[in-house]
Write a protein that holds these residues in place. Sequence first.
Motif, PDB file in Angstrom:
ATOM      1  N   GLU A 264      10.967  47.241  32.437  1.00 52.40           N
ATOM      2  CA  GLU A 264      10.867  47.732  34.157  1.00 52.40           C
ATOM      3  C   GLU A 264      12.597  48.045  34.965  1.00 52.40           C
ATOM      4  O   GLU A 264      12.857  47.957  35.546  1.00 52.40           O
ATOM      5  CB  GLU A 264       9.994  47.060  34.719  1.00 52.40           C
TER       6      GLU A 264
ATOM      7  N   GLU B  32      11.216  57.761  26.170  1.00 56.88           N
ATOM      8  CA  GLU B  32      12.509  57.842  27.002  1.00 56.88           C
ATOM      9  C   GLU B  32      12.795  56.700  25.913  1.00 56.88           C
ATOM     10  O   GLU B  32      12.523  56.034  25.337  1.00 56.88           O
ATOM     11  CB  GLU B  32      11.781  58.000  28.141  1.00 56.88           C
TER      12      GLU B  32
ATOM     13  N   GLN C 167      14.902  53.413  26.368  1.00 54.88           N
ATOM     14  CA  GLN C 167      14.161  52.314  27.354  1.00 54.88           C
ATOM     15  C   GLN C 167      15.934  51.684  27.402  1.00 54.88           C
ATOM     16  O   GLN C 167      16.720  51.493  26.773  1.00 54.88           O
ATOM     17  CB  GLN C 167      13.445  51.355  27.333  1.00 54.88           C
TER      18      GLN C 167
ATOM     19  N   LYS D 179      15.550  50.325  34.663  1.00 55.04           N
ATOM     20  CA  LYS D 179      14.892  50.966  34.771  1.00 55.04           C
ATOM     21  C   LYS D 179      14.823  51.104  36.402  1.00 55.04           C
ATOM     22  O   LYS D 179      15.842  51.855  37.513  1.00 55.04           O
ATOM     23  CB  LYS D 179      13.158  51.386  34.907  1.00 55.04           C
ATOM     24  N   GLU D 180      14.698  50.162  37.098  1.00 51.36           N
ATOM     25  CA  GLU D 180      14.900  49.496  38.480  1.00 51.36           C
ATOM     26  C   GLU D 180      16.461  49.547  39.362  1.00 51.36           C
ATOM     27  O   GLU D 180      16.937  49.801  40.216  1.00 51.36           O
ATOM     28  CB  GLU D 180      14.626  47.755  38.968  1.00 51.36           C
TER      29      GLU D 180
END
Lengths: 446, 1207
Positions: free
Chosen positions: B640, B816, B818, B643-644
Amino acid sequence: MDIRSQISMVFHLDKCLGCHTCSVACKNIWTDRKGAEYMYWNNVETKPGTGFPTRWEDQGIYKGGWESVGGSLQLKGAGKQKGLLNIFHNPNMPVIDDYFEPFTYKYLDLIESPEDDCQPVARPVSLITGKPMDIKMGPNWDDDLSGTPDFARKDPNLASLAPAEQEAMFQLEKMAFFYLPRVCNHCLNPACVASCPSGAIYKRGEDGVVLINQNVCRAWRMCVTACPYKKTYYNWNAGKSEKCILCYPRIESGQAPACMHTCVGRIRYIGVLLYDAERIERVASAPEGDLVNRHLEMLLDPFDPEVIASAKANGIADSTIAAAQNSPVYKFVKEWGLALPLHPEYRTLPSLFYVPPLLPVMASIKQVDNTAQNAKLNDISKIWEDSWLYDTSTADFFGGIDDARFPLQYLANMFSAGNLEQVKDRLKKLMAIRIYRRWKTVGDIS
Amino acid sequence: MGWIKDIIAPDTRKWEEFYRNRFQHDRVVRSTHGVNCTGGCSWQIHVKEGIVVWETQQLDYPLLEDKLPPYEPRGCQRGISFSWYLYSPLRIKYPLIRGALVDAYRSEKQRAGDPMKAWEALQSDPKKRQAYQTARGKGGFRRTSWDEVMEIMAVANIYTARKYGPDRVFGFSPIPAMSMISYAAGARFLQLFGGVNLSFYDWYCDLPNAMPEIWGEQTDVCESADWYNAKMIADMGACLNMTRTPDCHFFAESRHNGTKTVVFSPDFSMISKFADQWVPLHAGSDGAFWMAVGHVLLKEFHHEQQTPYFIEYAKRYTDSPMLVVLNKEGDRYIPGRMLRANQLAQYKDIENGDWKFVNIDARTGRLVVPKGAIGHKYDKGGAGGQWNMKYENSIDDAAFEPLLTLLSQNDEVVQTEFTEFGLDKKALRGVPVKHLDSTEGRLVVATIYDLIMAQYGVGRGLTGDYPPDYSDKDAAYTPAWQEIFTGIDAKTVLQFAREWGNTARVTEGKCMIIIGAGVNQWYHGNLIYRAGAMALLLSGCVGKNGGGLNHYVGQEKLAPADSWATIALAKDWLAGNRLQQAPIWHYINSSQYRYDGHFANYNSVPKNKLTDMHNADSIFMSVRNGWMPFFPQFKQNPLELGKEAIAAGARDDDGIKKHVLEKLKSRKLEYAVGDPEAPENHPRLWYIWRGNAICGSMKGMEYCLNHYLGTHHNIIAKDSRERPREIKWPEMAATGKMDLVVDLNFRMDSSALYSDIILPAASWYEKADLNSTDLHTFIHPLSAAITPVWEAKTDWAIFRDLARATSEAAKKYLPEVQVDVTMAPLSHDTADEITQPHLQDWYKGDCEAIPGKTMHKLGVIRRDYTRLYEKFISLGENVRTAGLGGHGNHYMCAEQYDEMLASRHFATEQQDDRTYPSLKDDVSVCNAILHLSTLTNGELAVRAYRNMEKKTGLELTHIAEGAKDVRINYGDLQAQPRRYNSSPLWSGLMNDGRAYAAFTYNIEKLVPFRTLSGRQHFYLDHDMYIAYGEHLPTYKPSPKPEAFGDLKETLKAGKAKVLNVLTPHGKWHIHSTYGDNLRMMTLSRGGYPTWVSEQDAAELDIKDNDWIEVHNDNGVFASRAIVSSRIPKGVCIVYHSTERTIGVPKSQVRGGNKRAGGLNSFTRVHLKPNLLAGGYAQFSYHFNYWGPVACNRDTHVTITKMDKVRF
């Protein structure tokens, strides 16, 4: 002269590390069978200790081996004569508890137990009855001085020592132990053979291996009593007695016996000895003090032309004679005079020999008052309760033979029918080798 | 005599066929035993009609030098009993799963119609989760299919990665050396996944911290044949009969060659039988004895006799001529940090000047900067050519003569403070010093040699509080002083030290220490080792055949580590790993920190800021500063986070790292270690293979049962009142942190019993693998004597299948690519080790936060979970492009990689349009390792030496010339064990059959040690070592039981007899393996006994074979007692690594309803904080190389006799 050849072994006890690899090798190959579970054709014992079966050396109980009665040789316990008169009652035999009741565990319970509120566990069960049991004995129960007051202090070899001397062997400053691996001695004068009412036991001519014919054995078990080393065992499932076969299927195919092959301490030496079979009875009935020397005299020089000629006349192959000439056993036993038979006083003329072990030097203990020093210790520091101070310093670099931790008499009781000098002679040579090698490689002592 | 039967009538002897038939077998296959044992023994596995019947040892090892006895046969009582397992009722035949779990999963799956939803539902419902957790370890296994367990593991993997992050998936497998492919299987899977491997060597407390401290080396020792070359051997804490069974003969043979043997052991252990002198010092007091030996050696052989060999050795090979700054505090001086070259005005601008040191040239009095310091290693990008131990000034290449002592040419003698911790005394002793002008003003400096003399109390006519003679009981470290700690008469010390010194002098270094767990596993094990090592160093015995500190516990040298590590850690695909120092991990995650008081209660430390911290806070500090790794990394999922960062505008890796750094600095991103009880920070999945993680090696096993597993336990300890200040402390610690525990096993051991899923693993006679050890220099194989029985599969096949199942699941649930943000500590043998000259904490504002400098490193790895399987089975191109190496060595191997693609001898994998060397099956992996290692491919050894020549400016390539044509493959090893090449990966020279002895390469070729000064270290000047009082070799007392804190609740019931429980390796098991098999159980006493002295037994009314409970606040061990005179009063012995599965009754002292535990039930983790140091030369992290170790010897217990034994 009646020259015979004998496959023989030397155990260098100074090197034995007590690992029991030999025992497992033997067990896996030969006695992993019903009725044979309790058998250890090869076992290793801690000395001092009572061994396997417990107190086997106490012939006061077991009546094994021979005795010389007025210069004539008789079985101590169950001879053919005595045995046949007493066929259904043999009081001098170890019972299963003197060996141990073989056991296993309910291992499958770990996998198959249904969900419970407590962890499952594999409980011990008897391999004889199949019932849960309380394990109270094993083939190596007194390992490394286990159960000292109950076992090691009852070692029959201690009997001739003064009580104080015995007790000292279990005190910090004098304590020690060593290991004694044992297989059948494939004796030149085997009591088991002599005792068998069925004539099932014989010594092979070509290599001296003593065997119990499994077709002829009738389960008299006289051999169990007669063998002073307790190296014949009764298979309760097969109804036959069995014993170490010196791995003849391996020897016949050019491999060392399994116990020898697997000896990771490299303590075992195997080789051929030539001996004069004519002398057996005479030597075996010699006075106790002469037994060792007479026994060694009977083992003949394989380079002596007369011996060679006589051997050939008896049909001994050239390759066997060559093997006898290269035999490390001959070197250890005769040439170097380093090895001794185990309990020569049993008069079976064992074919296996032992180099007695060197032991750490003894120490001295003095009592000290630590109160003042203890009071100064760091708050965090542990305080030891003992008030002894232990000193093991020696005058000589290696310490002397006479400084060894055990009374030499103890070793003499095992290896030379109590003759102190014979054991001491071997130990001195061992020490001499060390001093010589030190002088050669370092040069700081001579 | 009638019993001799000649063969006349063959019929009468026909029955002899009976035993010949029994002996018959069809074939003999070479294999060995693949876990936990250092033996490295090659075995003949006998097979009859497709069944393994027994094993005996191979007898075909190549011979070493003529003068050395041969190695064979190698193999002990345990190894030879292995075949029992194959068809035993303990064998895991099919995949098994906990009934409570599979029922819940199946019903959720039926409801949801989807495995992921099923797992999610199960994990989101605390009741359902708890239901199967509390069932752990309590029976109820069901046979299931491979398909079902693969499905569950795959969705659990992906679920965890998505919800918490892949760094919540952990794996534990011990010591790879013994079956390196099997270890590599799980490690490769985990690393490709982004999971975490837990270390083992430090966790077992087998890592001797003193080795990295002194030599910068994890461990390097001589092969056992070299024992024969020694002329005096001190054995302490290593019962060779038990633990080096196949090597022990060299010890006996060495004696026969004129070697003196002295055994230090509180009990009359098996090895004591081989001693000339047996020294039964108090358990754990060895350090005091050796400090006194050092005192005598320094006084007589250094000061009085000035033994030229010893003096020359100290000058060239140790840090003793280096200068140390003495700091004035009041009326006294305190030894501080080593003088840095850049502290002198004339050298202030030299490259890496913080990492170079200063000698005085004895001939000119000039201050010189000797070559070979760690700074030289990294000069000019590693090509400075000055990293060597020549007596040359690195400034001008001029020869010089190091000045060892300022005794006769000083500016002043200053009173300097030394602490002796045993009697808690400070002494002021005169130390000769020089005054120097520096960039910081005037400095007072002394040589390390002079500081050592003063520390050991050797006065040399100097003023101050020096002991007048050997009989001074109150001054460190006289022979009389040690008596109070050891119980050994000063006379014994004197004889020993003099014989030691003389032997070393005459033979130039042939005195050896053989040492092991019995010493290393004390809380102050590092100091005890150092005390012994000092005796070796002071007499020139390291780097010599027949000498050295030979530590034989656990590490079991994985010889071809260069190529192996790449495959095992998937470095052929990845630029970063997640590797966890296990002791700190378990200390924190199994919540054991909560039961620990302040370490200063049991560790004698000076009072200062650093020593006034709870250990948990020290760990937190070590993690954020990059000294130690810790996973999970952050409270936030690293996927995350990636992603963030991208969402926030990060365009590349640097942008992502910047985002993360800012978040850390602003404390918006929390470290997981700072809040271990928060659910986001729990470890979630645990894969165990080749080992017994839950019982055999789990220090504080009962804490594991409670906090990891959430099942029953026997703890009565309470949360400590002394609490960390930084680590968050919720009122209750979490229990049942693990969602799923998976065990690969061939037998039902204690770990299997407590796991959720048990996978049937092939045994060691059923697979291909490789084996090496530090006890000999051969590499040899495991081979499949038979195919895996029932439904078993090899570890390689199982993890390959898991990789495939996980990739398949990813296609559905995580398709996807990562972006995984990773965090890693500063690493040994890289330029990271010269990043933190001073201890600073960026988190506290001491300095700026710079990843890779003042703090841990940050990394970004892109993970395509759908391609995990493809990567698993093929050797990635990093090997081709980046080359391989290890321990600071490097070599390129593009041709060798290409050869694997071109040659018909190697299998390949085709993926899209590319071809890779195949790693699909275990034999291919073996061949890849052998083909690409310097140890087994001579051309690569030549290259690695050539690269080392550039770094050192020394001639080294000739070492490997003779081995240039060596190529070894798996088939060769099946034919015969092979001796491997000398390689710069290791520190020993072994040409022409010479026995391997550690550091002979350094001593003879002048290649520096991988330490701060490049020399062997007497002095450790890291800020933490100074703060904790361990900069000089010293003796710290064993803590008393009340201080250690394992008995607080137990003793509340009233006074009881307290015993120190020693946990040596056992005679009938190698760790927990073999101990439960029938052969070993029969030869021992049918269980796991406790040895008690005759005196203590009498006091406690215990008879031999009585049932007793050995217990403290942590837990209970129930067993039979063995009463023996060989055990000293005050201690009892429980063998290391018992199972709790065989014949263990329920505990009476815990109320009679709970099963008593195994050995680790009474242990709890205590750590030494100074071992957390990082970013500083040899004090830099490397997996299994550095960090606190999980000691256990200081544990105390009480013993209670059982009157009712219930199962």
